[in-house]
Design an enzyme around this catalytic site. Structure first.
Site, PDB file in Angstrom:
ATOM      1  N   HIS A 116      -6.905   3.361  -5.649  1.00 10.15           N
ATOM      2  CA  HIS A 116      -6.293   4.604  -6.135  1.00 10.15           C
ATOM      3  C   HIS A 116      -6.035   4.598  -7.645  1.00 10.15           C
ATOM      4  O   HIS A 116      -6.398   5.525  -8.362  1.00 10.15           O
ATOM      5  CB  HIS A 116      -4.960   4.857  -5.421  1.00 10.15           C
ATOM      6  CG  HIS A 116      -5.048   4.814  -3.928  1.00 10.15           C
ATOM      7  ND1 HIS A 116      -6.116   5.315  -3.229  1.00 10.15           N
ATOM      8  CD2 HIS A 116      -4.197   4.339  -2.989  1.00 10.15           C
ATOM      9  CE1 HIS A 116      -5.905   5.149  -1.924  1.00 10.15           C
ATOM     10  NE2 HIS A 116      -4.747   4.551  -1.754  1.00 10.15           N
ATOM     11  N   ASP A 119     -11.446   7.685  -1.009  1.00  5.55           N
ATOM     12  CA  ASP A 119     -10.215   7.258  -1.669  1.00  5.55           C
ATOM     13  C   ASP A 119      -9.370   8.524  -1.685  1.00  5.55           C
ATOM     14  O   ASP A 119      -9.665   9.460  -2.435  1.00  5.55           O
ATOM     15  CB  ASP A 119     -10.476   6.777  -3.099  1.00  5.55           C
ATOM     16  CG  ASP A 119      -9.198   6.274  -3.739  1.00  5.55           C
ATOM     17  OD1 ASP A 119      -8.166   6.948  -3.574  1.00  5.55           O
ATOM     18  OD2 ASP A 119      -9.218   5.230  -4.381  1.00  5.55           O
ATOM     19  N   HIS A 120      -8.355   8.582  -0.832  1.00  7.70           N
ATOM     20  CA  HIS A 120      -7.695   9.887  -0.636  1.00  7.70           C
ATOM     21  C   HIS A 120      -7.019  10.389  -1.904  1.00  7.70           C
ATOM     22  O   HIS A 120      -6.749  11.576  -2.031  1.00  7.70           O
ATOM     23  CB  HIS A 120      -6.762   9.877   0.579  1.00  7.70           C
ATOM     24  CG  HIS A 120      -5.440   9.220   0.353  1.00  7.70           C
ATOM     25  ND1 HIS A 120      -5.262   7.862   0.425  1.00  7.70           N
ATOM     26  CD2 HIS A 120      -4.218   9.738   0.050  1.00  7.70           C
ATOM     27  CE1 HIS A 120      -3.995   7.581   0.187  1.00  7.70           C
ATOM     28  NE2 HIS A 120      -3.336   8.700  -0.045  1.00  7.70           N
TER      29      HIS A 120
HETATM   30  C1  BG6 Z   1      -2.563   3.936   1.056  1.00 10.44           C
HETATM   31  C2  BG6 Z   1      -1.891   2.595   1.006  1.00 10.44           C
HETATM   32  O1  BG6 Z   1      -3.912   3.822   0.668  1.00 10.44           O
HETATM   33  O2  BG6 Z   1      -1.888   4.835   0.188  1.00 10.44           O
HETATM   34  C3  BG6 Z   1      -0.435   2.720   1.387  1.00 10.44           C
HETATM   35  O3  BG6 Z   1      -2.554   1.703   1.892  1.00 10.44           O
HETATM   36  C4  BG6 Z   1       0.255   3.755   0.547  1.00 10.44           C
HETATM   37  O4  BG6 Z   1       0.226   1.464   1.262  1.00 10.44           O
HETATM   38  C5  BG6 Z   1      -0.541   5.054   0.540  1.00 10.44           C
HETATM   39  O5  BG6 Z   1       1.538   3.971   1.089  1.00 10.44           O
HETATM   40  C6  BG6 Z   1       0.055   6.029  -0.470  1.00 10.44           C
HETATM   41  O6  BG6 Z   1      -0.560   7.282  -0.311  1.00 10.44           O
HETATM   42  P1  BG6 Z   1       0.215   8.615  -0.712  1.00 10.44           P
HETATM   43  O7  BG6 Z   1      -0.802   9.683  -0.523  1.00 10.44           O
HETATM   44  O8  BG6 Z   1       1.388   8.725   0.214  1.00 10.44           O
HETATM   45  O9  BG6 Z   1       0.649   8.444  -2.133  1.00 10.44           O
END
Ligand code: BG6
Length: 490
Positions: A242, A179-180
């Protein structure tokens, strides 16, 4: 102050979907950055794998083009690029047949004792096929790990099925579910803030905290992901993973250590304590929105339906939720969540609002005494702000003012802000699971989200239109304002 770099042992990363969007935008740039930082040791290799027939030289060109596109000026260094390219290899493999797998085995066998990580940057529909090929072609060594990305299912049943499929081949401790958001600097800082300071923890409960807000706002729209997004919607795309992970880090009990199991055990308890939302309370506790034509920083933008080819959809591009955690620490403290696309700005933050003081000793002319807020800004301009009431300087009467102790990480530290993938990719090599989701966590998150999806269906809860470039539908404002509270203004 700058950060300290400790090299990791040599590894072989095999990226399935090596020519795809994730590899291009995130994985290759992240690994290059770690090399620039001096963290990769020889003879580390990155092996692209996908169905397209490419030579090593062609894959290196693909990588260089990707880096040119995604690095900032000054980060593209010819000598470093050459070293990085020397680490890159490519094998064409087919998930559904034996094409290419023997070649991959021969290549990997050159580094049998190295850490070996398989990154499945592919559609979840072929996770099972690839896992089985990896097993059948005897590619699993003592030091093998597998990395998977969301979406891990579209409901509890499909998540279970996917986890079972991977689980037939790999043991839980070999599976790294990314989960980044957990790799974002400020998200980890949340743990530092809570557990490396004596100041907050005694106040971190329903006796002292009035409510919590978690906002993850995006200014982008559908981009080129209509096929995936229209079937998912904001609840599946952002909240199930997230945002619930952020909520867990705010709400969990203090783990006994940073050990992966200790941290994940505590997060799991939070997920399991979330109060259910079902067809009887869903309309009161949730808001669904969908953007209409409006404006973003770049000028006028289309509405969601115009971006879709079909033009008809009840998929939410915005969701607002009032969540509650049923345990002693958090009873009665609402967690207001909102996330959406095409909002007024790209902004993610967690706001902890403390309770008001019980009694004011000041004359009303001193002004309103506002409740203290702790604001953890995830992006952009990562940092932490603590609002405090102080006396307005000057010899006049006592006037009170709300000011912020404001720490912007960019100003406080000279280290660049590393992308989340840089940490996470190397945590896989270091075999550190702390920032990855365990199977039971993913399933517990679905266990809470599934009934919301079902309740929306059962009640026919429609999406509310909002103009692109605003903060979402007016119902989202009402969600918090009817409790006498307001969304934090950035
Ligand atoms: C992803 C979603 O997991 O996270 C996207 O699938 C979203 O829809 C993205 O845009 C947002 O990531 P960050 O790091 O740009 O906030």
């Amino acid at each position: 102050m700058s950060s300290q770099i400790i090299p990791v042992e040599p590894f072989d990363y095999v990226v399935f979907g090596g020519t795809g969007d994730l590899a291009e935008r995130k994985l290759l740039p992240a690994l290059y950055h770690r090399q620039l930082a001096g963290q990769l040791s020889d003879p580390t290799r990155i092996i692209g794998a996908s169905r397209t027939a490419l030579t090593d030289a062609e894959y290196r060109k693909f990588a260089v083009d990707a880096l040119k596109e995604h690095l900032k000026p000054g980060e593209f260094d010819d000598a470093q690029i050459k070293t990085f390219c020397d680490r890159l290899f490519y094998i064409a493999v087919d998930a559904k047949s034996d094409l290419g797998w023997d070649k991959l085995k021969d290549l990997l066998d050159e580094g049998k004792d190295r850490v070996r990580a398989f990154y499945l940057a592919v559609a979840p529909g072929i996770f099972g096929d690839i896992s089985e090929k990896i097993r059948d072609h005897k590619l699993i060594t003592k030091h093998t790990r597998i990395v998977v990305e969301k979406p891990i299912g579209r409901d509890l049943a499909s998540a279970n099925e996917l986890n079972n499929t991977i689980g037939k081949v790999f043991r839980e401790e070999q599976i790294f579910r990314i989960d980044h958001y957990l790799g974002k600097e400020t998200v980890q800082n949340l743990m530092a803030l809570r557990f490396a300071n004596a100041l907050y923890e005694p106040l971190w409960n329903s006796a002292h905290i009035d409510h919590v807000q978690i906002s993850v706002a995006e200014s982008v729209g559908l981009e080129s992901r209509a096929g995936y997004y229209d079937k998912a919607g904001a609840l599946r795309d952002m909240v199930q993973n997230h945002i619930l992970q952020l909520l867990c880090l705010v709400a969990m009990e203090v783990p006994s250590s940073m050990d992966a199991e200790a941290v994940r055990d505590e997060k799991l308890k939070v997920l399991r304590a979330l109060k259910p939302i079902d067809q009887y309370n869903v309309e009161r506790l949730t808001v669904r929105g969908q953007y209409r034509a409006g404006a973003s920083a770049g000028g006028p933008v289309k509405g969601y339906l115009e971006e879709l080819e079909g033009g008809v959809s009840n998929t939410e591009t915005f969701v607002g939720i009032k969540a509650e955690i049923g345990n002693w620490r958090w009873a009665g403290v609402p967690f207001y969540i909102r996330t959406g696309k095409r909002l007024a700005a790209r902004m993610s933050e967690i706001v902890i609002t403390f309770k008001p003081i019980p009694h004011s000793i000041f004359d009303p002319s001193a002004g309103r005494i506002e409740a203290n807020q702790l604001i953890i800004r995830l992006q952009p301009d990562e940092g932490v702000k603590q609002s405090l009431m102080i006396k307005d300087p000057g010899p006049g009467g006592m006037r009170l003012r709300n000011v912020s102790l404001d720490m912007s990480f960019a100003e406080a530290f000279d280290a660049r802000n590393a992308d989340a993938y840089e940490r996470l990719l190397l945590d896989v090599v270091r075999n550190n699971q702390t920032l990855f989701m365990r199977r039971d966590e993913v399933e517990a998150a679905w266990h809470w989200v599934d009934p919301i999806l079902k309740a929306w269906e059962a009640t026919g809860q429609q999406v509310q239109g909002y103009t692109a470039g605003t903060w979402g539908p007016s119902q989202a404002i009402a969600l918090i304002e009817r409790d006498g509270r307001t969304w934090h203004e950035t």
